[in-house]
Design a protein around this motif. Structure first.
Motif, PDB file in Angstrom:
ATOM      1  N   ARG A 144       0.910  -1.108  -0.227  1.00  0.00           N
ATOM      2  CA  ARG A 144      -0.094   0.313   0.057  1.00  0.00           C
ATOM      3  C   ARG A 144       0.783   1.407   0.194  1.00  0.00           C
ATOM      4  NH1 ARG A 144      -2.374   3.593   3.616  1.00  0.00           N
ATOM      5  NH2 ARG A 144      -4.412   4.582   2.934  1.00  0.00           N
ATOM      6  N   ARG A 191       2.620   1.582  -3.351  1.00  0.00           N
ATOM      7  CA  ARG A 191       1.529   2.059  -4.498  1.00  0.00           C
ATOM      8  C   ARG A 191       1.145   3.676  -4.317  1.00  0.00           C
ATOM      9  NH1 ARG A 191      -4.002   2.982  -4.211  1.00  0.00           N
ATOM     10  NH2 ARG A 191      -4.165   2.070  -2.166  1.00  0.00           N
ATOM     11  N   GLU A 242      -5.194  -5.833  -7.445  1.00  0.00           N
ATOM     12  CA  GLU A 242      -5.284  -4.452  -7.609  1.00  0.00           C
ATOM     13  C   GLU A 242      -4.935  -4.043  -8.959  1.00  0.00           C
ATOM     14  OE1 GLU A 242      -5.471  -0.824  -5.222  1.00  0.00           O
ATOM     15  OE2 GLU A 242      -5.425  -2.876  -4.393  1.00  0.00           O
TER      16      GLU A 242
END
Length: 437
Positions: free
Chosen positions: A87, A90, A132
């Motif tokens: 995360r 990203r 994702e």
């Protein structure tokens, strides 16, 4: 040809047949080695070796680090301590073309530092990153190929189960192997990122740009979620590389830290703990059977003389170091297409290590090269184990053939990285040598 050598060669031939028949490699090694020792030395000697050698191997102090590092990795995996890594990557890479794929590579690199297994890296990041990327309309081949190949970093960046076993067999300090693996792992990760950038530059539709502006406050908040892995990494590597504790003791420290962090985050449920313990026991048991079989094979080949005979037959001892290494690379690339890495390593080290020693090559450097070669085997068809892990994650959404196609560009980079390390051994050795001064 002497009778003993003939028995040894016959044993190797039977071993190959058993492996082709899908008999588990650990059982194949034990059966062939026991039978060969029985023929050469008699029933009592064979039984004596079977009774003594497994204990001698299993009682190695260094070996105790394997279940500890495995436990650390499985606790981090089941407690989802590594989710924050992807995360954070990203969000920080949101504006870069192919940012999600690059984040997957960085996530695997971070998870590798608390894992030691490429399969676990691929499985963990596959469940997080592939969905994702698919939601962001990334090309399916790029998305799945990136995570499958990035998982191989798990065995290069320490702790590495392959390196621990190699260090025991080759009698090389595991800490030096770990230090050499850091350089190799980071270079590999950079190579994968370069492939992603080039592919997306040449064909932008592979990774549609994400037009989101992430506030700095959100980025900084995401960094806070990486603290579990960062804390464990600092605890392990800080203590290991400063000499506070050994690489063997680092496994226990890492397992303890992962459990403490999971409890602090209130994610250490009974199910998480039970699953981590069971998987650790199962993996350790499988590794031990293979390792014990390989130890018996070493004794069998030494007594029969077949190991030395095959070494001389396969590789010209008078050849240059480059030719010797290229021959070894070819052998391991072929083996990697059909055998799992640890089995391939323990099966061949009794033959390969004397060649490396006679050639005057560094055993530390070769250990890192060997790890890289074995990890290439994890993604090469027809039995690319990382590919099938990702296939299990995506199900029918992406075909196995498509995942293999997605790996092709990265595989080319793998061989570039490999030949760079072959041409410049100091790149691998500078950190181990610097830390030992």
């Amino acid at each position: 040809m002497e009778h003993e050598v003939q028995v040894g060669l016959l044993g190797l031939a039977i071993l190959v047949v058993l492996i082709l028949l899908r008999v588990p490699i650990g059982i194949s090694l034990i059966v062939v080695s026991f039978g060969g020792l029985w023929v050469l030395m008699g029933w009592d000697v064979a039984w004596g070796a079977l009774g003594v050698m497994p204990y001698q191997f299993a009682s190695s102090w260094v070996l105790s680090s394997i279940p500890m590092f495995l436990l650390m990795g499985y606790v981090c995996y089941h407690a989802k301590l590594t989710v924050g890594l992807f995360r954070a990557a990203r969000l920080w890479l949101a504006g870069i073309p192919g940012g999600l794929a690059i984040a997957a590579v960085l996530g695997c690199s971070g998870f590798a530092a608390v894992c030691g297994s490429s399969l676990a890296c691929s499985a963990a990041m596959g469940r997080i990153a592939v969905p994702e990327m698919m939601r962001a309309r990334y090309d399916a081949e790029l998305a799945t190929g990136t995570v499958a190949i990035a998982g191989t970093i798990g065995a290069l960046i320490p702790p590495s189960i392959i390196m621990i076993l190699y260090g025991i067999v080759a009698e090389v300090p595991v800490t030096k192997l770990f230090l050499g693996g850091v350089s190799a792992g980071l270079l590999t990760a950079l190579g994968y990122i370069l492939v992603i950038l080039i592919r997306v530059k040449l064909k932008p539709e592979l990774a549609p740009s994400v037009k989101e502006r992430v506030p700095l406050a959100e980025k900084l908040a995401a960094l806070k979620e990486t603290w579990p892995v960062v804390l464990i990494m600092i605890g392990i590597f800080g203590g290991m590389f400063t000499g506070v504790f050994t690489a063997t003791e680092a496994g226990a420290i890492g397992a303890f830290l992962s459990c403490v962090v999971a409890m602090v985050r209130r994610v250490m449920t009974w199910k998480v703990f039970k699953d981590a313990i069971l998987e650790t026991l199962m993996t350790t048991g499988a590794l031990m059977i293979i390792a014990v079989g390989a130890t018996l094979l070493v004794r069998f080949l030494a007594i029969s003389g077949a190991g030395e005979y095959v070494s001389e037959l396969i590789i010209d001892q008078n050849a240059s170091q480059w030719m010797i290494m290229l021959s070894i690379v070819l052998v391991y690339v072929l083996l990697g297409m059909f055998l799992e890495p640890i089995g391939a390593m323990l099966l061949t080290l009794p033959i390969v290590l004397p060649i490396i020693g006679a050639s005057g090559l560094s055993l530390v450097w070769f250990g890192v090269i060997l790890t890289k070669l074995l990890e290439i085997g994890m993604v090469t068809p027809p039995i690319g184990m990382n590919v099938f892990v990702i296939k299990g994650v995506v199900g029918k959404l992406v075909s196995t053939a498509a995942i293999f196609r997605g790996i092709a560009w990265f595989l080319a980079m793998d061989f570039l990285v490999l030949f760079f390390m072959l041409a410049y051994p100091d790149f691998v050795l500078w950190l181990p040598e610097a830390m030992s001064r």
